[in-house]
Design a protein around this motif. Sequence first.
Motif, PDB file in Angstrom:
ATOM      1  N   THR A 297       0.830  -1.204   0.000  1.00  0.00           N
ATOM      2  CA  THR A 297       0.000   0.000   0.000  1.00  0.00           C
ATOM      3  C   THR A 297       0.869   1.260   0.000  1.00  0.00           C
ATOM      4  OG1 THR A 297      -0.212  -0.087   2.426  1.00  0.00           O
ATOM      5  CG2 THR A 297      -1.944  -1.157   1.109  1.00  0.00           C
ATOM      6  N   ALA A 298       2.032   1.204   0.661  1.00  0.00           N
ATOM      7  CA  ALA A 298       2.953   2.345   0.637  1.00  0.00           C
ATOM      8  C   ALA A 298       3.505   2.565  -0.765  1.00  0.00           C
ATOM      9  CB  ALA A 298       4.091   2.127   1.624  1.00  0.00           C
ATOM     10  N   PHE A 299       3.703   1.483  -1.503  1.00  0.00           N
ATOM     11  CA  PHE A 299       4.178   1.602  -2.886  1.00  0.00           C
ATOM     12  C   PHE A 299       3.160   2.374  -3.734  1.00  0.00           C
ATOM     13  CE2 PHE A 299       4.111   0.119  -7.262  1.00  0.00           C
ATOM     14  CZ  PHE A 299       5.436   0.274  -7.649  1.00  0.00           C
ATOM     15  N   VAL A 300       1.886   2.037  -3.589  1.00  0.00           N
ATOM     16  CA  VAL A 300       0.845   2.727  -4.353  1.00  0.00           C
ATOM     17  C   VAL A 300       0.814   4.206  -3.985  1.00  0.00           C
ATOM     18  CG1 VAL A 300      -1.620   2.875  -4.835  1.00  0.00           C
ATOM     19  CG2 VAL A 300      -0.539   0.633  -4.554  1.00  0.00           C
ATOM     20  N   ARG A 301       0.843   4.479  -2.698  1.00  0.00           N
ATOM     21  CA  ARG A 301       0.808   5.881  -2.242  1.00  0.00           C
ATOM     22  C   ARG A 301       1.996   6.653  -2.783  1.00  0.00           C
ATOM     23  NH1 ARG A 301       3.037   8.966   1.875  1.00  0.00           N
ATOM     24  NH2 ARG A 301       1.681  10.697   2.577  1.00  0.00           N
ATOM     25  N   ARG A 302       3.180   6.057  -2.708  1.00  0.00           N
ATOM     26  CA  ARG A 302       4.398   6.735  -3.167  1.00  0.00           C
ATOM     27  C   ARG A 302       4.327   7.018  -4.661  1.00  0.00           C
ATOM     28  NH1 ARG A 302       7.456   3.659  -0.778  1.00  0.00           N
ATOM     29  NH2 ARG A 302       7.869   2.126  -2.424  1.00  0.00           N
ATOM     30  N   TYR A 303       3.824   6.057  -5.434  1.00  0.00           N
ATOM     31  CA  TYR A 303       3.706   6.287  -6.877  1.00  0.00           C
ATOM     32  C   TYR A 303       2.764   7.459  -7.151  1.00  0.00           C
ATOM     33  CZ  TYR A 303       2.960   5.828 -11.818  1.00  0.00           C
ATOM     34  OH  TYR A 303       2.906   6.120 -13.159  1.00  0.00           O
ATOM     35  N   LEU A 304       1.594   7.442  -6.514  1.00  0.00           N
ATOM     36  CA  LEU A 304       0.608   8.489  -6.765  1.00  0.00           C
ATOM     37  C   LEU A 304       1.156   9.881  -6.467  1.00  0.00           C
ATOM     38  CD1 LEU A 304      -2.597   6.814  -5.271  1.00  0.00           C
ATOM     39  CD2 LEU A 304      -2.065   7.146  -7.701  1.00  0.00           C
ATOM     40  N   LEU A 305       1.934   9.993  -5.406  1.00  0.00           N
ATOM     41  CA  LEU A 305       2.388  11.317  -4.968  1.00  0.00           C
ATOM     42  C   LEU A 305       3.673  11.780  -5.661  1.00  0.00           C
ATOM     43  CD1 LEU A 305       1.672  11.165  -1.120  1.00  0.00           C
ATOM     44  CD2 LEU A 305       0.281  12.194  -2.944  1.00  0.00           C
ATOM     45  N   THR A 306       4.325  10.880  -6.420  1.00  0.00           N
ATOM     46  CA  THR A 306       5.607  11.261  -7.030  1.00  0.00           C
ATOM     47  C   THR A 306       5.557  11.308  -8.553  1.00  0.00           C
ATOM     48  OG1 THR A 306       6.348   8.952  -6.938  1.00  0.00           O
ATOM     49  CG2 THR A 306       6.985  10.391  -5.106  1.00  0.00           C
TER      50      THR A 306
ATOM     51  N   GLY B  55      -2.612  14.377  -9.835  1.00  0.00           N
ATOM     52  CA  GLY B  55      -3.801  15.192  -9.655  1.00  0.00           C
ATOM     53  C   GLY B  55      -4.355  15.148  -8.247  1.00  0.00           C
ATOM     54  N   LEU B  56      -3.558  14.646  -7.291  1.00  0.00           N
ATOM     55  CA  LEU B  56      -4.008  14.517  -5.906  1.00  0.00           C
ATOM     56  C   LEU B  56      -3.364  15.578  -5.015  1.00  0.00           C
ATOM     57  CD1 LEU B  56      -3.729  10.629  -5.481  1.00  0.00           C
ATOM     58  CD2 LEU B  56      -5.727  11.958  -6.196  1.00  0.00           C
TER      59      LEU B  56
END
Length: 375
Positions: free
Chosen positions: A230-239, A258-259
């Motif tokens: 789940t941290a991988f998904v979050r990191r991808y979205l924010l970077t 876009g977040l």
Amino acid sequence: MPAGLPALVPGGEHALRGRQACQPAHAWSDKHSAYDLVNGPSGTGVDDLFTPEINSDAPGGGDWTTDNAKTRQYDGYKVRAVLNEIDGKDHSGRRSVGTPAVFGLNFQSVSTAQKLPSSDGASGGYLPGGREPGPLLTASLDLVDRSVGAFESRLAADGLARSTSIILTAKHGQSPTDPTALTRIDDGPIIDAINAGWAGTHPKAAPLVAAASDDDGMLIWTSDRSTAATAFVRRYLLTHPASGTVLPSGRRTLRSSGLSAAYAGASAAAYFGVPRSEPRHPDVVGIAQHGVVSTGGTKKIAEHGGADWQDRNVPILIAPATLLGGGHRVAAPVETTQVAPTILALLGLSPRALESVRLEGTRTLPGLAHVREKG
């Protein structure tokens, strides 16, 4: 910004006193069979539930949401159901069952008029600036106005006007109201890139994004619920940036997919106020920047499902049966959860009969103390 405008019409005391054994105490009309949830834990809370599927095939092709004229036709079926119920019949008008104590419906034509760029030769949504509805939305709001007027006229004709309160509110708003703030981002490539990135280090794993619901926010469920995944998904979205289309034509690139924020794992659970072990909450939650709508096409100019302030601020209007000589505006902040205990209070019942009231301390809407006292 109202979207849907569900109208609750609780009947007065005599509606309860005059109820026969076969008379429905509660009736409701909504857009999906999933709204069987209004039956509550018993499964029998609503005696006359009418849920014509809005995403079923409409005449001429497409479903009832693809053309605003079709949506208005669809809403007309539910308006007719309520008029039948006011007359003491079931929603079909075929059986005489007595007027329910609580009944109402959900309008959908306002929602599609906010979403569709154009329909029936008229532009949808709001005018630039977001403060004035465009022609299609104006027509849909007029439909709601005429329908509520028809309810009031029928209540008066049936001698129910002085004992019935009408509540108008919305399940949610939609954003953005200002079309110049819109950025439509295709979430498909974002999900594909997340899966590809995870597969690069986990070649035998299932696609990481198991399911997603992305409108003007992101709700993602992962096949691997570990902290690392789940941290991988979050990191991808924010970077990673994301590019989307803007009106009338052109593109705009936004940071962080876009977040404005993203929550994963335990923080995603905390966002919904549930334990990390709760199996149904999204594993990753993305909060969209204002104006961002996830769509791969050009058929949407507003959406809901996120945490934007325009999604979460809706009007609440009450016309109590005992209110004579005009009304007043209550400026205090309120929540739509307060509508349910208010209905019980208007019927002379205890709001504490609701488990949510006992657990969460939800109060009735302010400014109606004189109505509650009369019960």
